[in-house]
Design a protein around this motif. Structure first.
Motif, PDB file in Angstrom:
ATOM      1  N   ALA A 192       0.832  -1.208   0.000  1.00 12.82           N
ATOM      2  CA  ALA A 192       0.000   0.000   0.000  1.00 12.82           C
ATOM      3  C   ALA A 192       0.866   1.257   0.000  1.00 12.82           C
ATOM      4  O   ALA A 192       0.601   2.209  -0.755  1.00 12.82           O
ATOM      5  CB  ALA A 192      -0.927  -0.006   1.209  1.00 12.82           C
ATOM      6  N   HIS A 193       1.912   1.294   0.834  1.00 13.95           N
ATOM      7  CA  HIS A 193       2.812   2.453   0.843  1.00 13.95           C
ATOM      8  C   HIS A 193       3.490   2.628  -0.520  1.00 13.95           C
ATOM      9  O   HIS A 193       3.593   3.750  -1.035  1.00 13.95           O
ATOM     10  CB  HIS A 193       3.885   2.286   1.925  1.00 13.95           C
ATOM     11  CG  HIS A 193       3.395   2.554   3.315  1.00 13.95           C
ATOM     12  ND1 HIS A 193       3.012   1.554   4.165  1.00 13.95           N
ATOM     13  CD2 HIS A 193       3.235   3.712   4.005  1.00 13.95           C
ATOM     14  CE1 HIS A 193       2.649   2.078   5.323  1.00 13.95           C
ATOM     15  NE2 HIS A 193       2.766   3.380   5.254  1.00 13.95           N
ATOM     16  N   PHE A 223      -6.805   1.905  -0.939  1.00 17.01           N
ATOM     17  CA  PHE A 223      -7.904   1.658   0.003  1.00 17.01           C
ATOM     18  C   PHE A 223      -7.848   0.224   0.509  1.00 17.01           C
ATOM     19  O   PHE A 223      -7.325  -0.677  -0.154  1.00 17.01           O
ATOM     20  CB  PHE A 223      -9.273   1.946  -0.635  1.00 17.01           C
ATOM     21  CG  PHE A 223      -9.610   1.078  -1.820  1.00 17.01           C
ATOM     22  CD1 PHE A 223     -10.173  -0.182  -1.655  1.00 17.01           C
ATOM     23  CD2 PHE A 223      -9.391   1.537  -3.114  1.00 17.01           C
ATOM     24  CE1 PHE A 223     -10.495  -0.972  -2.742  1.00 17.01           C
ATOM     25  CE2 PHE A 223      -9.709   0.751  -4.223  1.00 17.01           C
ATOM     26  CZ  PHE A 223     -10.267  -0.505  -4.029  1.00 17.01           C
ATOM     27  N   MET A 224      -8.384   0.032   1.698  1.00 20.11           N
ATOM     28  CA  MET A 224      -8.522  -1.290   2.308  1.00 20.11           C
ATOM     29  C   MET A 224      -9.996  -1.525   2.585  1.00 20.11           C
ATOM     30  O   MET A 224     -10.673  -0.665   3.155  1.00 20.11           O
ATOM     31  CB  MET A 224      -7.732  -1.391   3.617  1.00 20.11           C
ATOM     32  CG  MET A 224      -8.005  -2.683   4.408  1.00 20.11           C
ATOM     33  SD  MET A 224      -7.370  -2.627   6.094  1.00 20.11           S
ATOM     34  CE  MET A 224      -5.654  -3.054   5.816  1.00 20.11           C
ATOM     35  N   VAL A 225     -10.502  -2.693   2.188  1.00 25.61           N
ATOM     36  CA  VAL A 225     -11.886  -3.076   2.453  1.00 25.61           C
ATOM     37  C   VAL A 225     -11.863  -4.340   3.299  1.00 25.61           C
ATOM     38  O   VAL A 225     -11.431  -5.401   2.843  1.00 25.61           O
ATOM     39  CB  VAL A 225     -12.652  -3.318   1.137  1.00 25.61           C
ATOM     40  CG1 VAL A 225     -14.049  -3.864   1.434  1.00 25.61           C
ATOM     41  CG2 VAL A 225     -12.744  -2.033   0.333  1.00 25.61           C
ATOM     42  N   GLY A 270      -0.666   2.518   5.326  1.00 28.45           N
ATOM     43  CA  GLY A 270      -0.442   3.166   4.043  1.00 28.45           C
ATOM     44  C   GLY A 270      -1.661   3.332   3.162  1.00 28.45           C
ATOM     45  O   GLY A 270      -1.528   3.690   1.983  1.00 28.45           O
ATOM     46  N   PHE A 271      -2.857   3.106   3.688  1.00 29.93           N
ATOM     47  CA  PHE A 271      -4.064   3.238   2.873  1.00 29.93           C
ATOM     48  C   PHE A 271      -4.670   4.634   3.025  1.00 29.93           C
ATOM     49  O   PHE A 271      -4.770   5.157   4.136  1.00 29.93           O
ATOM     50  CB  PHE A 271      -5.099   2.184   3.272  1.00 29.93           C
ATOM     51  CG  PHE A 271      -4.666   0.778   2.971  1.00 29.93           C
ATOM     52  CD1 PHE A 271      -4.763   0.264   1.689  1.00 29.93           C
ATOM     53  CD2 PHE A 271      -4.145  -0.031   3.973  1.00 29.93           C
ATOM     54  CE1 PHE A 271      -4.353  -1.033   1.404  1.00 29.93           C
ATOM     55  CE2 PHE A 271      -3.737  -1.329   3.705  1.00 29.93           C
ATOM     56  CZ  PHE A 271      -3.832  -1.828   2.413  1.00 29.93           C
TER      57      PHE A 271
END
Length: 534
Positions: free
Chosen positions: A297-298, A308-310, A325-326
Motif C-alpha cells: 500500500a505504501h 484503500f482497504m476493504v 499506508g491506505f
C-alpha cells in the motif's frame, strides 16, 4: 487401604491420561501413552519428603500446577486438531477478546467472564483429585520417597517415563522467545529491502494507469483442487468462473502460493503479502503493525495510486490500520450494509465487491490499489452463501432480504463432520459463483486482480491435517499484466498446475515489484523475499 486407593488411583490415572494426551486415537495403543509422567513422580517425591503437615499444603500447589499443565496440553491438542497449529499462550491470549466480541455480536465481556469461569472450574476439577491423591501420599514415611526418586531417575536414563508436561512448558517458553526475536528479524529484513529507498518512478512503472486489487478469499485452499470430495463439488463453479473470465475478454492464469497460516488468522496472510516477510504468529503481526512503511500500500501510494482497504469483518476499533499506508479504510460500519446479516458474516461478498466497484468508479483522477477481504466463506460455513442477485439493483444491500437461506446452527454443524464438510464445499462453490458474476463486470481502466485464498480451513473441516498451499488466480485485462506470473509456471484457466512448486506468499510483493519494473535492477532483484517473522 480402600480409601487410600480411591484417592491415589484417580490421581495417577488423571495424570497419565492428561499429561500424556495423545495426538490421535491410534496413539492410545502405543506403550509411551501409558508411561508414568515424571512430573507426577517428582510431585510425589516432594510431598513425601515434606512430611505430613507441610506435604498436605505443598500438595495443593503441586496439584494445581499439574492441573494447569493438563489444561495447556488439552488446549494445545484441541488447537492442533481444529486448526492444524500449536498453542502459543503468550500471543494467542490476545485473540480471545476479539473472537468473543465477534461471536457474541459485540457483548464481549459477559462471554469473557463465562470463559474465565469455565477455565477456572476446569482447573479446579482437574486439581481436586490430584491434590487429594498427593495429600494421601504426604503422610507416608520419608524413606518411601526413594520409590518415586528411582522411577524419576529412569527418565534421565531414557527409560519408559514420559515428560509431556515439562515438554509443554519448554515449548511455550521457546515460542515466547521466538515471538520476542521477531522484531530483530523484521528489522533485518527491512535493512536489506532496497525497494524501501526506490524512487517513485521506479515503483510499478508498468502499472501507472492500471487498477490493482489484491482480493483474499477466506478459507480457500488447495483442497478445493486435490481433495476429491471437495474438488468434485467445487469443480463446476471453477469452470463457470473460468468461462466468465473468457467471455469477459480477460486473461486468467492460476498457480499456488504457500500461506503462512492454516485454519485461521487471515491477517497473517494479509501481512505476509503486504510486507514481503513471512508472518507466522501474533508476535510478528504486532511488529508488522508497528513497522509497516514499505508494504504494498505504501509503495503503490508513492507510485501515484489511490489506496484503500476493504475489511468487512472488522467490527471493532483498529487504530493501527492508520499506519498501513491506505488512503481510505472501509470496515463493516463504513461499508454501510443495510441488508440482513448472514450469520457470523457481516455482509455478503457480492455486496463487498459492489462497494469495491463504486470505489474504483469514484476514483476519476488515476488508478487505485486496493486490498480486499471476502469473508462469505469464513467459518462456521452456515448459513449458506446467498445466491447472486442482480448487480444493478444492489444499492445498500436491502436486495438481500429474503435471500439468506436458513442453515444449521454452528454447534450441531461442527459436531457432524460429514455435514460440516458438505457445508464447506457448498460455501466455496457459491463463493466462486459470486466471483464469476463479478468478473463479468466492465472496468473503466486496465485492471490486474490477484485473487487468492488466505489459508486452508481447519483440520476438522477437511477430516485431515490441512496443508499451507492456496490458489492464486490472476485476472488481467491484457496479456502483459499476466506475464510475470506465467514466468513462474502459472497456467491458463482456474486450475493451477499441480506439478509446479508453490512460491511463498511473501514472494508476491517482490514478484510485483520486479515483474512490473521497466527492467530488473540488479541490486533490487537480489532481494530474496524469504525473511520470516514469527
Amino acid at each position: 487401604m480402600t480409601r487410600y486407593l480411591l484417592l491415589v488411583a484417580p490421581a495417577f490415572l488423571l495424570a497419565i491420561l492428561g499429561l500424556n494426551l495423545p495426538n490421535s486415537l491410534d496413539e492410545l495403543r502405543m506403550p509411551q501413552f501409558w508411561s508414568l509422567p515424571v512430573e507426577l513422580l517428582l510431585a510425589l517425591l516432594l510431598v513425601i519428603l515434606a512430611g505430613a503437615r507441610l506435604g498436605r499444603q505443598l500438595a495443593r500447589v503441586l496439584g494445581l500446577i499439574l492441573a494447569l499443565m493438563i489444561l495447556v496440553r488439552i488446549g494445545d491438542r484441541l488447537l492442533w486438531l481444529w486448526f492444524g497449529r500449536e498453542l502459543v499462550i503468550a500471543t494467542d491470549i490476545e485473540l480471545v477478546l476479539p473472537l468473543l466480541e465477534v461471536s457474541s455480536g459485540g457483548w464481549r465481556f459477559l462471554p469473557l467472564a463465562a470463559v474465565v469461569a469455565l477455565l477456572a472450574s476446569c482447573a479446579l476439577l482437574l486439581a481436586w483429585p490430584l491434590v487429594k491423591g498427593l495429600q494421601a501420599m504426604a503422610g507416608l514415611p520419608r524413606p518411601l520417597a526413594l520409590a518415586p526418586a528411582l522411577a524419576a531417575s529412569l527418565w534421565l536414563m531414557g527409560g519408559p517415563i514420559s515428560a509431556a508436561g515439562f515438554t509443554q512448558v519448554k515449548n511455550q517458553v521457546a515460542r515466547l522467545a521466538d515471538a520476542r526475536t521477531a522484531q530483530m528479524r523484521f528489522q533485518a529484513a527491512l535493512a536489506t529491502d532496497d525497494w524501501r529507498r526506490a524512487l517513485p518512478a521506479e515503483l510499478f512503472p508498468q502499472l501507472r494507469d492500471v487498477d490493482v486489487l489484491v482480493v483474499f478469499v477466506e478459507s480457500y485452499g488447495r483442497s478445493s483442487f486435490d481433495q476429491p470430495e471437495v474438488a468434485t463439488a467445487v469443480g463446476p463453479s471453477l469452470d463457470r468462473f473460468a468461462a466468465a473470465a473468457h467471455d469477459a475478454g480477460k486473461i486468467l492464469v492460476s498457480g499456488y502460493l504457500r500461506s503462512p497460516t492454516v485454519g485461521g488468522q487471515s491477517w497473517l496472510a494479509h501481512a505476509t503479502v503486504a510486507s514481503g516477510i513471512r508472518t507466522t504468529g501474533q508476535g510478528g503481526w504486532r511488529v508488522y503493525l508497528q513497522s509497516a512503511d514499505a508494504d504494498l500500500a505504501h509503495l503503490f501510494g508513492r507510485a501515484g495510486h489511490a489506496t484503500f482497504m476493504v475489511q468487512p469483518a472488522i467490527v471493532r476499533p483498529f487504530p493501527e490500520a492508520d499506519r498501513l499506508g491506505f488512503d481510505r479504510l472501509l470496515f463493516a460500519e463504513e461499508l454501510d450494509y443495510r441488508g440482513p446479516r448472514p450469520g457470523y458474516v457481516t455482509m455478503p461478498d457480492q455486496f463487498t465487491l459492489h462497494r469495491v466497484e463504486q470505489l474504483l468508479d469514484d476514483q476519476v483522477g488515476g488508478p487505485s490499489y486496493g486490498q480486499v477481504a471476502l469473508i462469505g466463506s469464513h467459518a462456521p460455513f452456515t448459513p449458506p452463501v446467498p445466491r447472486p442477485v442482480p448487480w444493478a439493483g444492489m444499492a445498500d444491500g436491502h436486495v438481500f432480504a429474503g435471500q439468506i437461506e436458513p442453515g444449521m446452527d454452528p454447534a450441531p454443524l461442527w459436531a457432524d463432520t460429514n455435514a460440516l464438510l458438505d457445508a464447506y464445499k457448498d460455501t466455496i462453490a457459491r463463493t466462486l459463483d459470486v466471483l464469476a458474476g463479478w468478473v463479468m463486470l466492465p472496468s473503466a481502466r486496465p485492471r490486474l486482480v490477484l485473487l487468492l485464498g488466505d489459508h486452508e480451513p481447519a483440520a476438522r473441516v477437511l477430516g485431515r491435517s490441512p496443508g499451507y498451499d492456496v490458489p492464486l488466480h490472476v485476472l488481467a485485462t491484457s496479456p502483459d499484466l499476466a506475464a510475470p506470473f506465467r514466468r513462474l509456471g502459472f497456467v491458463d484457466g482456474a486450475r493451477p498446475d499441480p506439478s509446479v512448486e508453490p512460491v511463498g506468499m511473501e514472494s508476491l510483493r517482490k514478484i510485483m515489484l520486479d515483474g512490473f519494473a521497466h527492467q530488473r535492477h540488479p541490486k533490487l532483484a537480489s532481494t530474496d523475499g524469504t525473511a520470516q517473522l514469527e
